[in-house]
Design a protein around this motif. Structure first.
Motif, PDB file in Angstrom:
ATOM      1  N   GLY A 142      -5.348 -12.497 -11.778  1.00  0.00           N
ATOM      2  CA  GLY A 142      -5.068 -11.074 -11.882  1.00  0.00           C
ATOM      3  C   GLY A 142      -4.410 -10.555 -10.610  1.00  0.00           C
ATOM      4  N   ILE A 143      -4.496  -9.248 -10.389  1.00  0.00           N
ATOM      5  CA  ILE A 143      -3.780  -8.634  -9.265  1.00  0.00           C
ATOM      6  C   ILE A 143      -4.737  -8.072  -8.224  1.00  0.00           C
ATOM      7  CG2 ILE A 143      -1.731  -8.057 -10.622  1.00  0.00           C
ATOM      8  CD1 ILE A 143      -2.847  -5.149 -10.761  1.00  0.00           C
ATOM      9  N   GLU A 144      -4.199  -7.929  -7.001  1.00  0.00           N
ATOM     10  CA  GLU A 144      -4.878  -7.194  -5.938  1.00  0.00           C
ATOM     11  C   GLU A 144      -4.044  -5.949  -5.673  1.00  0.00           C
ATOM     12  OE1 GLU A 144      -5.676  -7.540  -1.146  1.00  0.00           O
ATOM     13  OE2 GLU A 144      -5.517  -9.395  -2.302  1.00  0.00           O
ATOM     14  N   VAL A 145      -4.697  -4.800  -5.535  1.00  0.00           N
ATOM     15  CA  VAL A 145      -3.964  -3.551  -5.355  1.00  0.00           C
ATOM     16  C   VAL A 145      -4.366  -2.880  -4.048  1.00  0.00           C
ATOM     17  CG1 VAL A 145      -3.763  -3.194  -7.843  1.00  0.00           C
ATOM     18  CG2 VAL A 145      -5.660  -2.148  -6.625  1.00  0.00           C
ATOM     19  N   ASP A 146      -3.447  -2.083  -3.499  1.00  0.00           N
ATOM     20  CA  ASP A 146      -3.782  -1.262  -2.336  1.00  0.00           C
ATOM     21  C   ASP A 146      -4.158   0.132  -2.819  1.00  0.00           C
ATOM     22  OD1 ASP A 146      -1.402  -0.067  -3.024  1.00  0.00           O
ATOM     23  OD2 ASP A 146      -0.330  -0.620  -1.191  1.00  0.00           O
ATOM     24  N   SER A 147      -4.289   1.076  -1.888  1.00  0.00           N
ATOM     25  CA  SER A 147      -4.711   2.435  -2.263  1.00  0.00           C
ATOM     26  C   SER A 147      -3.713   3.095  -3.214  1.00  0.00           C
ATOM     27  CB  SER A 147      -4.889   3.295  -1.010  1.00  0.00           C
ATOM     28  OG  SER A 147      -3.684   3.347  -0.267  1.00  0.00           O
ATOM     29  N   LEU A 148      -2.427   2.760  -3.057  1.00  0.00           N
ATOM     30  CA  LEU A 148      -1.412   3.314  -3.943  1.00  0.00           C
ATOM     31  C   LEU A 148      -1.602   2.799  -5.364  1.00  0.00           C
ATOM     32  CD1 LEU A 148       1.229   4.719  -4.695  1.00  0.00           C
ATOM     33  CD2 LEU A 148       2.470   2.797  -3.718  1.00  0.00           C
ATOM     34  N   GLY A 149      -1.848   1.488  -5.500  1.00  0.00           N
ATOM     35  CA  GLY A 149      -2.094   0.904  -6.822  1.00  0.00           C
ATOM     36  C   GLY A 149      -3.285   1.548  -7.501  1.00  0.00           C
ATOM     37  N   GLU A 150      -4.318   1.846  -6.706  1.00  0.00           N
ATOM     38  CA  GLU A 150      -5.519   2.502  -7.257  1.00  0.00           C
ATOM     39  C   GLU A 150      -5.193   3.906  -7.754  1.00  0.00           C
ATOM     40  OE1 GLU A 150      -8.351   2.316  -4.105  1.00  0.00           O
ATOM     41  OE2 GLU A 150      -8.938   0.242  -4.539  1.00  0.00           O
ATOM     42  N   LYS A 151      -4.318   4.613  -7.019  1.00  0.00           N
ATOM     43  CA  LYS A 151      -3.978   5.991  -7.399  1.00  0.00           C
ATOM     44  C   LYS A 151      -3.242   6.062  -8.733  1.00  0.00           C
ATOM     45  CE  LYS A 151      -3.830   8.004  -2.750  1.00  0.00           C
ATOM     46  NZ  LYS A 151      -2.959   8.441  -1.642  1.00  0.00           N
ATOM     47  N   ILE A 152      -2.480   5.000  -9.060  1.00  0.00           N
ATOM     48  CA  ILE A 152      -1.782   5.034 -10.359  1.00  0.00           C
ATOM     49  C   ILE A 152      -2.640   4.424 -11.470  1.00  0.00           C
ATOM     50  CG2 ILE A 152       0.511   5.050  -9.303  1.00  0.00           C
ATOM     51  CD1 ILE A 152       0.832   2.135  -9.972  1.00  0.00           C
ATOM     52  N   GLY A 153      -3.895   4.055 -11.109  1.00  0.00           N
ATOM     53  CA  GLY A 153      -4.861   3.649 -12.131  1.00  0.00           C
ATOM     54  C   GLY A 153      -5.185   2.173 -12.204  1.00  0.00           C
ATOM     55  N   LEU A 154      -4.617   1.348 -11.307  1.00  0.00           N
ATOM     56  CA  LEU A 154      -4.867  -0.090 -11.345  1.00  0.00           C
ATOM     57  C   LEU A 154      -6.087  -0.451 -10.507  1.00  0.00           C
ATOM     58  CD1 LEU A 154      -1.166  -1.258 -10.911  1.00  0.00           C
ATOM     59  CD2 LEU A 154      -2.500  -1.363 -13.018  1.00  0.00           C
ATOM     60  N   LYS A 155      -6.699  -1.617 -10.808  1.00  0.00           N
ATOM     61  CA  LYS A 155      -7.854  -2.096 -10.049  1.00  0.00           C
ATOM     62  C   LYS A 155      -7.702  -3.581  -9.747  1.00  0.00           C
ATOM     63  CE  LYS A 155     -11.343   1.192 -11.733  1.00  0.00           C
ATOM     64  NZ  LYS A 155     -12.663   1.332 -12.395  1.00  0.00           N
ATOM     65  N   ASN A 156      -8.381  -4.022  -8.686  1.00  0.00           N
ATOM     66  CA  ASN A 156      -8.385  -5.452  -8.360  1.00  0.00           C
ATOM     67  C   ASN A 156      -8.911  -6.253  -9.547  1.00  0.00           C
ATOM     68  OD1 ASN A 156      -7.470  -5.074  -5.704  1.00  0.00           O
ATOM     69  ND2 ASN A 156      -9.541  -4.739  -4.935  1.00  0.00           N
ATOM     70  N   ASN A 200       3.574  12.821 -11.981  1.00  0.00           N
ATOM     71  CA  ASN A 200       2.476  13.078 -11.043  1.00  0.00           C
ATOM     72  C   ASN A 200       1.951  11.782 -10.429  1.00  0.00           C
ATOM     73  OD1 ASN A 200       2.374  15.875 -11.179  1.00  0.00           O
ATOM     74  ND2 ASN A 200       1.150  15.852 -13.055  1.00  0.00           N
ATOM     75  N   LYS A 201       1.991  10.698 -11.203  1.00  0.00           N
ATOM     76  CA  LYS A 201       1.569   9.397 -10.670  1.00  0.00           C
ATOM     77  C   LYS A 201       2.675   8.766  -9.832  1.00  0.00           C
ATOM     78  CE  LYS A 201      -2.036   7.988 -13.906  1.00  0.00           C
ATOM     79  NZ  LYS A 201      -2.473   6.973 -14.887  1.00  0.00           N
ATOM     80  N   LYS A 202       3.913   8.957 -10.263  1.00  0.00           N
ATOM     81  CA  LYS A 202       5.030   8.351  -9.528  1.00  0.00           C
ATOM     82  C   LYS A 202       5.215   8.970  -8.149  1.00  0.00           C
ATOM     83  CE  LYS A 202       7.642   6.376 -13.295  1.00  0.00           C
ATOM     84  NZ  LYS A 202       8.901   6.264 -14.014  1.00  0.00           N
ATOM     85  N   LYS A 203       4.699  10.192  -7.981  1.00  0.00           N
ATOM     86  CA  LYS A 203       4.827  10.815  -6.660  1.00  0.00           C
ATOM     87  C   LYS A 203       4.067  10.005  -5.607  1.00  0.00           C
ATOM     88  CE  LYS A 203       0.933  14.057  -6.818  1.00  0.00           C
ATOM     89  NZ  LYS A 203       0.537  15.465  -6.946  1.00  0.00           N
ATOM     90  N   PHE A 204       2.995   9.295  -6.049  1.00  0.00           N
ATOM     91  CA  PHE A 204       2.248   8.461  -5.101  1.00  0.00           C
ATOM     92  C   PHE A 204       3.105   7.294  -4.612  1.00  0.00           C
ATOM     93  CE2 PHE A 204      -1.364  10.111  -7.782  1.00  0.00           C
ATOM     94  CZ  PHE A 204      -1.829  11.003  -6.836  1.00  0.00           C
ATOM     95  N   ILE A 205       3.996   6.810  -5.494  1.00  0.00           N
ATOM     96  CA  ILE A 205       4.878   5.697  -5.128  1.00  0.00           C
ATOM     97  C   ILE A 205       5.907   6.154  -4.108  1.00  0.00           C
ATOM     98  CG2 ILE A 205       6.614   4.061  -5.996  1.00  0.00           C
ATOM     99  CD1 ILE A 205       5.078   4.074  -8.668  1.00  0.00           C
ATOM    100  N   PHE A 206       6.478   7.336  -4.334  1.00  0.00           N
ATOM    101  CA  PHE A 206       7.530   7.826  -3.448  1.00  0.00           C
ATOM    102  C   PHE A 206       6.968   8.525  -2.202  1.00  0.00           C
ATOM    103  CE2 PHE A 206       9.809   7.823  -7.606  1.00  0.00           C
ATOM    104  CZ  PHE A 206      10.781   6.914  -7.273  1.00  0.00           C
ATOM    105  N   ASP A 207       5.772   9.107  -2.336  1.00  0.00           N
ATOM    106  CA  ASP A 207       5.208   9.891  -1.235  1.00  0.00           C
ATOM    107  C   ASP A 207       4.424   8.995  -0.281  1.00  0.00           C
ATOM    108  OD1 ASP A 207       4.397  11.929   0.390  1.00  0.00           O
ATOM    109  OD2 ASP A 207       2.804  12.640  -0.948  1.00  0.00           O
ATOM    110  N   ARG A 208       5.129   8.124   0.419  1.00  0.00           N
ATOM    111  CA  ARG A 208       4.493   7.218   1.382  1.00  0.00           C
ATOM    112  C   ARG A 208       5.442   6.982   2.536  1.00  0.00           C
ATOM    113  NH1 ARG A 208       5.094   1.478  -1.849  1.00  0.00           N
ATOM    114  NH2 ARG A 208       6.840   2.110  -3.125  1.00  0.00           N
ATOM    115  N   LYS A 209       4.857   6.740   3.696  1.00  0.00           N
ATOM    116  CA  LYS A 209       5.659   6.603   4.905  1.00  0.00           C
ATOM    117  C   LYS A 209       6.364   5.266   4.971  1.00  0.00           C
ATOM    118  CE  LYS A 209       2.853   9.743   7.688  1.00  0.00           C
ATOM    119  NZ  LYS A 209       2.011   9.904   8.893  1.00  0.00           N
ATOM    120  N   GLU A 210       5.724   4.219   4.429  1.00  0.00           N
ATOM    121  CA  GLU A 210       6.300   2.886   4.499  1.00  0.00           C
ATOM    122  C   GLU A 210       6.335   2.282   3.111  1.00  0.00           C
ATOM    123  OE1 GLU A 210       4.187   0.495   7.257  1.00  0.00           O
ATOM    124  OE2 GLU A 210       4.751   1.710   8.995  1.00  0.00           O
ATOM    125  N   ILE A 211       7.428   1.538   2.830  1.00  0.00           N
ATOM    126  CA  ILE A 211       7.524   0.824   1.562  1.00  0.00           C
ATOM    127  C   ILE A 211       6.625  -0.404   1.652  1.00  0.00           C
ATOM    128  CG2 ILE A 211       9.085  -0.410   0.009  1.00  0.00           C
ATOM    129  CD1 ILE A 211       9.591   2.596   0.162  1.00  0.00           C
TER     130      ILE A 211
END
Length: 444
Positions: A142-156, A200-211
């Motif tokens: 499966g996948i490992e997610v960071d805080s951004l992944g969690e915000k769009i609804g994914l889990k480790n 509203n979820k995609k804003k978490f992807i774009f609203d970050r200081k580093e890619i």
């Protein structure tokens, strides 16, 4: 300081190549149609230039302001000093003495050359290195997610089944498909869940200081390297040790290890490891940050666990795949540009100037990354120049297309005034973007 210098040199070299190739495209087509080029400059030269030399009818030079470059084509703009008679205006080596189709090709030369450069670079990279893929079906844990992944609804531990109801065959394409898509279908411990991806979820992807990679394959906690003078070095941990448990709590994956180290910070822990088949335990006191001083292996380091596919291309095979790669980059850029105007996505926060570009280059020189970024910037430059804004190539193309459709020449004075106005607007936009970049670094 050295890393900033390396990044800056890479950016300057990349921009120099892009500008030179862009202006060379205009220059060569102008020469083909026997239009005189008065100036060919890399970088702008207000007040003075670093270097200039006249060869034939053309002054070649290097300016001091690395915000672009230009060529001056005879007859493209009115030169009141040189107009003395109707004969002078109608010279056949002047821009406006040529047919609309020839003028269109001359103006399009920069865009065409940047597209060809992007295709050429990607084709060469594919021919030399090929492509390495991780098939999605081989992401076994499966996948490992960071805080951004969690915000769009994914889990480790989630297994991604579909993006936009479509199976994505290669894992490296999934993040891009998520950004472009509207839904993700996952398997979470045997339960099938469909997550929506609204603005509203995609804003978490774009609203970050580093890619960053917000998802990656979940991996076992195997040590890749030990940080010098760290607790891990002090207590005798070694590269390739696999961590099995912390205080009798089993650790199967690297994300679990991070959570447990934070749980037991400021405490003694008993860490159990597998070293070449031998079971070993170490007692270690964790500091207030819960840091051991290790780097764990990522999925690219674990080819014995994950089965990768390598595609090699012949010279002729690399060309069509280079075209596809350029088109994919262009498609992503168009998607991003579209989202800039959707305020709720906060994609505008990713807009940047040369400062933002510089951050994308590695702190140690890497030709593979350098050429990949140069190819990406080249197709981006071609795309931006297509915009029908006076002073950009797209503005001239727009005027010429109107002339072709109406079969009437547009007054040169209107074009000239529009070009000056367009240049002022673009200059103001560039200044605003630079100010925004500085704001992001020091305030945002």
């Amino acid at each position: 300081m050295i890393s900033i210098l390396v990044k800056s040199i890479q950016l300057l070299l990349s921009i120099s190549i892009l500008i030179f190739i862009h202006e060379l495209g205009h220059f060569l087509i102008a020469k083909i149609f026997k239009v005189r080029v008065e100036k060919f400059f890399l970088f702008f030269d207000p007040w003075f230039s670093i270097f200039k030399k006249k060869i034939g009818h053309t002054i070649y030079g290097i300016g001091w302001l690395p915000l672009g470059g230009y060529i001056k084509i005879s007859g493209m703009m009115k030169d009141k000093k040189n107009i003395s008679s109707k004969n002078e205006i109608d010279k056949n080596w002047k821009f406006y003495s040529k047919s609309a189709i020839k003028r269109l090709l001359i103006i399009s030369g920069g865009i065409i050359s940047n597209i060809l450069l992007s295709i050429f670079i990607f084709s060469c990279l594919l021919f030399k290195y090929g492509e390495t893929y991780l098939p999605t079906k081989n992401v076994k844990y499966g996948i490992e997610v960071d805080s951004l992944g969690e915000k769009i609804g994914l889990k480790n531990g989630d297994t991604i089944l579909f993006v936009n109801d479509k199976y994505v065959p290669y894992f490296n394409e999934i993040p891009k498909e998520i950004i472009l898509g509207n839904s993700i279908t996952i398997d979470r411990m045997g339960k099938i869940i469909k997550l929506s991806l609204n603005n509203n979820k995609k804003k978490f992807i774009f609203d970050r200081k580093e890619i960053s990679f917000f998802i990656k394959p979940r991996v076992p906690p195997i040590i890749n390297c030990i940080i010098k003078n760290s607790k891990a070095e002090k207590y005798g941990l070694k590269n390739n040790d696999e961590i099995l448990s912390i205080n009798s709590e089993f650790v199967s994956f690297s994300d679990q290890l991070k959570d447990l180290l934070l749980k037991y910070k400021n405490n003694n822990i008993i860490i159990s490891i597998n070293r070449d088949g031998n079971f070993i335990q170490k007692k270690i006191f964790l500091d207030s940050k819960g840091i051991l001083g290790i780097y764990l292996k990522n999925f690219m380091d674990l080819d014995k666990i994950f089965s990768f596919q390598k595609k090699n291309y012949s010279f002729f095979e690399s060309i069509p795949h280079g075209i596809i790669k350029s088109l994919d980059v262009l498609k992503n850029q168009i998607f991003f540009f579209k989202n800039v105007f959707h305020i709720e996505t906060k994609a505008y926060k990713q807009i940047g100037s040369f400062f933002s570009m510089a951050k994308e280059f590695p702190s140690k020189w890497n030709w593979d990354i350098f050429w990949t970024l140069t190819a990406t910037l080249s197709i981006w430059l071609a795309f931006l120049n297509l915009f029908p804004i006076p002073s950009l190539d797209g503005g001239y193309i727009f005027f010429i297309l109107i002339e072709i459709i109406t079969k009437k020449k547009i007054n040169e004075e209107i074009i000239e005034r529009s070009t000056i106005f367009g240049f002022i607007i673009i200059s103001l936009i560039m200044i605003m973007i630079i100010i925004w970049d500085i704001f992001k670094v020091f305030i945002y």
